[in-house]
Design an enzyme around this catalytic site. Structure first.
Site, short mmCIF file in Angstrom:
data_model
loop_
_atom_site.label_atom_id
_atom_site.label_comp_id
_atom_site.label_asym_id
_atom_site.label_seq_id
_atom_site.Cartn_x
_atom_site.Cartn_y
_atom_site.Cartn_z
N PHE A 172 -17.60 -60.21 -21.45
CA PHE A 172 -17.41 -59.04 -20.59
C PHE A 172 -16.01 -58.97 -19.98
CE2 PHE A 172 -21.90 -60.35 -20.42
CZ PHE A 172 -22.49 -59.20 -20.94
N LEU A 173 -15.10 -59.83 -20.45
CA LEU A 173 -13.76 -59.84 -19.83
C LEU A 173 -13.08 -58.49 -20.00
CD1 LEU A 173 -11.44 -59.95 -22.24
CD2 LEU A 173 -12.07 -62.33 -22.32
N GLU A 175 -9.43 -56.68 -20.56
CA GLU A 175 -8.04 -56.92 -20.89
C GLU A 175 -7.20 -56.59 -19.67
OE1 GLU A 175 -6.76 -55.10 -24.55
OE2 GLU A 175 -8.51 -55.87 -25.60
N PHE A 281 -15.11 -47.31 -11.56
CA PHE A 281 -15.28 -46.45 -12.74
C PHE A 281 -15.60 -45.01 -12.36
CE2 PHE A 281 -14.85 -48.90 -16.63
CZ PHE A 281 -14.54 -50.11 -16.07
N LEU A 282 -15.01 -44.58 -11.25
CA LEU A 282 -15.16 -43.17 -10.86
C LEU A 282 -13.78 -42.52 -10.76
CD1 LEU A 282 -18.02 -43.06 -8.18
CD2 LEU A 282 -18.09 -42.25 -10.54
N ALA A 284 -11.34 -40.09 -12.31
CA ALA A 284 -11.25 -39.05 -13.34
C ALA A 284 -9.88 -39.12 -14.00
CB ALA A 284 -11.45 -37.69 -12.70
N GLY A 285 -9.79 -38.68 -15.22
CA GLY A 285 -8.50 -38.70 -15.89
C GLY A 285 -8.59 -38.32 -17.35
N CYS A 292 -12.72 -51.40 -27.12
CA CYS A 292 -14.15 -51.67 -26.94
C CYS A 292 -15.01 -50.43 -26.72
CB CYS A 292 -14.35 -52.63 -25.77
SG CYS A 292 -13.78 -54.29 -26.18
P1 NAI Z 1 -8.74 -59.21 -31.96
O1 NAI Z 1 -8.62 -58.22 -33.04
O2 NAI Z 1 -7.75 -59.21 -30.85
O3 NAI Z 1 -8.78 -60.67 -32.56
C1 NAI Z 1 -9.51 -61.05 -33.67
C2 NAI Z 1 -8.85 -62.28 -34.28
O4 NAI Z 1 -9.69 -62.79 -35.30
C3 NAI Z 1 -7.50 -61.99 -34.92
O5 NAI Z 1 -6.55 -62.90 -34.44
C4 NAI Z 1 -7.75 -62.22 -36.41
O6 NAI Z 1 -6.63 -62.72 -37.10
C5 NAI Z 1 -8.87 -63.23 -36.36
N1 NAI Z 1 -9.67 -63.32 -37.59
C6 NAI Z 1 -10.10 -62.33 -38.40
N2 NAI Z 1 -10.80 -62.83 -39.43
C7 NAI Z 1 -10.83 -64.17 -39.26
C8 NAI Z 1 -11.41 -65.26 -39.97
N3 NAI Z 1 -12.11 -65.05 -41.08
N4 NAI Z 1 -11.23 -66.51 -39.51
C9 NAI Z 1 -10.50 -66.74 -38.39
N5 NAI Z 1 -9.93 -65.75 -37.67
C10 NAI Z 1 -10.09 -64.49 -38.09
O7 NAI Z 1 -10.21 -59.01 -31.36
P2 NAI Z 1 -10.68 -59.07 -29.85
O8 NAI Z 1 -10.20 -57.89 -29.09
O9 NAI Z 1 -10.43 -60.43 -29.31
O10 NAI Z 1 -12.25 -58.88 -30.04
C11 NAI Z 1 -13.06 -59.87 -30.62
C12 NAI Z 1 -14.50 -59.50 -30.39
O11 NAI Z 1 -14.81 -59.52 -29.00
C13 NAI Z 1 -14.87 -58.08 -30.85
O12 NAI Z 1 -16.16 -58.09 -31.37
C14 NAI Z 1 -14.80 -57.27 -29.59
O13 NAI Z 1 -15.64 -56.15 -29.63
C15 NAI Z 1 -15.30 -58.26 -28.56
N6 NAI Z 1 -14.83 -58.03 -27.21
C16 NAI Z 1 -13.53 -57.68 -26.99
C17 NAI Z 1 -13.07 -57.48 -25.70
C18 NAI Z 1 -11.67 -57.07 -25.45
O14 NAI Z 1 -11.38 -56.69 -24.30
N7 NAI Z 1 -10.76 -57.11 -26.42
C19 NAI Z 1 -13.96 -57.66 -24.54
C20 NAI Z 1 -15.29 -58.08 -24.89
C21 NAI Z 1 -15.69 -58.24 -26.17
#
Ligand code: NAI
Length: 462
Positions: A172-173, A175, A281-282, A284-285, A292
């Site tokens: 749930f972090l 960015e 989260f209120l 507007a914009g 995500c």
């Molecule tokens: P990202 O796209 O920033 O990072 C994914 C990483 O996985 C990349 O470094 C990529 O090179 C690596 N990767 C891809 N295939 C691979 C493999 N076969 N082996 C090893 N590494 C591999 O993704 P992000 O933003 O960190 O999101 C990851 C998951 O977490 C997603 O499902 C996302 O929905 C979820 N999530 C993301 C949040 C966010 O704020 N970014 C918050 C909460 C959940």
């Protein structure tokens, strides 16, 4: 504990670094060699406040390593996190191919001892069982007996060979405050039917939970919610869908405010003081974006569809959000009339402040639409303007400072609410513009101060 995090993006890297920082022995794996080299040199490939510092100290303490060697990572970890991306397919469904590749790879390298495989990626409901199946496929592939001439390949019985459980542990972090959020979670959700796996996950998170108490003995304990796998997966989607809908709700109210002459910022304040609603989260914009909300809401709509249910409320939330970009354009048209040949300066490119992430950022849609209408687009962003990210952008001139951005602009649009944008010298910027007009796409700036600086100010719903 010995941990392996596979996928070192915003979620994986922050998770790995924070777990190492509290004393676990963490190996982070990624397929991107360039990224791994950078991290091995102690540099963070992403911008997150505080991340690089604790990454370096955890490496120096010998708790954190980076590698491309999945086999080594799987052998190292008793807990294996899958934290790869799950972007949206053009259909809106979740693209689970990276999760599948990792799950198969884990299966191929499982080395006998009991492992907990953790779905940290946001994955469609039902993925827990699916990951288990793919891991077993990987185990079976490794155990393929050489095919006798003309024969069929045989497998040993994977159920016997592989001792592991799958846990859904959604993330749930936010960015921009990812490190803070990891150390101060509102809750930890663990979905599994295995008491052994749950016990190991609780042990893993204990130092993070205790760290909060050490810093503030009066802090509320972090709730740890144990559910079945599907419910944990649903918690993630439902949380994001709720937040996205809350923003669309206030945007809808803003659009009505615009028509009746009310000020949505005052209305939001009045609504938010109701403790049942809350003030977050209120704002507007210009609407929600990022890596995500858009993909998670559309994935949930698709999942509902797959089960014969039309998620009408969620579809409406998406429609309202799409319309918000259009409303920003309409405001520009309202003041500039014809956009063809005009120059529009965007303040901010990233989807939110304090991050370098531009995935599904509202700015990208604005750039595209302004280009389509024949406007020249310039932009300034505190992070993107200084980094290599600017080279990947088309249809926009990325300026290195806000003053240059203002030069010969017919209007500015505040797209991202970076704190720095509150402190710009708008009077000086206005003087460099063809016409000092600003659309405050986040209702973020001081309207009266801008008017005093000579600007025509337009907010959203005020
Ligand atoms: P990202 O796209 O920033 O990072 C994914 C990483 O996985 C990349 O470094 C990529 O090179 C690596 N990767 C891809 N295939 C691979 C493999 N076969 N082996 C090893 N590494 C591999 O993704 P992000 O933003 O960190 O999101 C990851 C998951 O977490 C997603 O499902 C996302 O929905 C979820 N999530 C993301 C949040 C966010 O704020 N970014 C918050 C909460 C959940």
């Amino acid at each position: 504990m010995r941990v392996c995090v596979i996928g070192t993006g915003y979620v994986g890297l922050v998770t790995g670094v924070c777990l190492a920082n509290v004393g676990h022995d963490v190996v982070c794996i990624d397929v991107n060699e360039e990224k791994v080299k950078l991290m091995q040199a102690g540099q963070s490939p992403i911008f997150e406040p505080g991340l690089a510092e604790i990454m370096q100290s955890s490496m120096a303490a010998g708790h954190l390593q980076f590698s491309t060697d999945l086999k080594g990572g799987v052998e190292h970890g008793d807990i294996l996190f899958i934290a790869v991306g799950t972007p949206a397919l053009p259909t809106g469904e979740s693209d689970t191919r990276y999760v599948e590749a990792v799950a198969r790879g884990i299966g191929t390298h499982l080395n006998g001892g009991y492992k907990v495989i953790v779905n940290k990626s946001t994955v469609p409901i039902g993925s827990g069982d699916w990951v288990r199946m793919i891991v077993l496929d990987g185990v079976a592939e490794r155990q393929l007996v050489p095919v006798p001439a003309g024969g069929i390949p045989e497998t040993t019985h994977p159920e016997v060979a592989a001792d592991f459980d799958v846990v859904s542990n959604p993330e749930f972090l936010r960015e921009g405050s990812a490190v803070y959020d990891t150390f101060n979670p509102d809750r930890i959700v663990l979905g599994s039917n295995s008491p052994r796996a749950i016990a190991m996950m609780k042990e893993l998170y204990t130092p993070i939970i205790e760290r909060r108490f050490a810093e503030d003995p009066s802090a509320e304990p972090v709730p740890v919610l144990v559910t079945d796998i599907s419910s944990a997966e649903m918690v993630k989607y439902a949380s994001n869908a709720f937040l996205a809908t809350k923003i669309s709700f206030i945007n809808e109210v803003a659009n009505i405010c615009d028509r009746v002459g009310a000020d949505v910022t005052q209305v939001a304040q009045g609504i938010g003081l109701d403790s049942r609603i809350g003030k977050k989260f209120l704002q507007a914009g210009i609407g929600w974006g990022g890596s995500c909300f858009p993909k998670d809401v559309s994935a949930l709509i698709h999942t509902a569809d797959d089960y014969g249910y039309e998620a009408q409320l969620l579809k409406a939330a998406v429609e309202v959000n799409d319309r918000q970009r259009q409303i920003t354009l309409e405001k520009l048209q309202q003041v500039l009339k014809i956009l063809k040949g005009k120059t529009v300066g965007l303040l901010g490119l990233t989807f939110k402040p304090d991050t370098d992430d531009m995935r599904d950022a509202p700015a990208l849609i604005l750039i595209e639409q302004l280009n389509r209408l024949g406007a020249k687009v310039k932009a300034y962003d505190p992070i993107v303007s200084q980094s290599g990210l600017r080279h990947g952008l088309t249809g926009v001139i990325v300026e290195t400072d806000a003053t240059l951005l203002a030069d010969h602009c017919d209007a500015l649009v505040l797209v991202t609410d970076w704190q720095q944008f509150k402190e710009l010298d708008y009077a000086a910027m206005g003087q460099r513009m063809n016409s000092p007009i600003i659309i405050d796409g986040r209702n973020f700036l001081d309207r009266e101060a801008l008017v005093r600086a000579g600007f025509q100010y337009l907010g959203i719903g005020r």
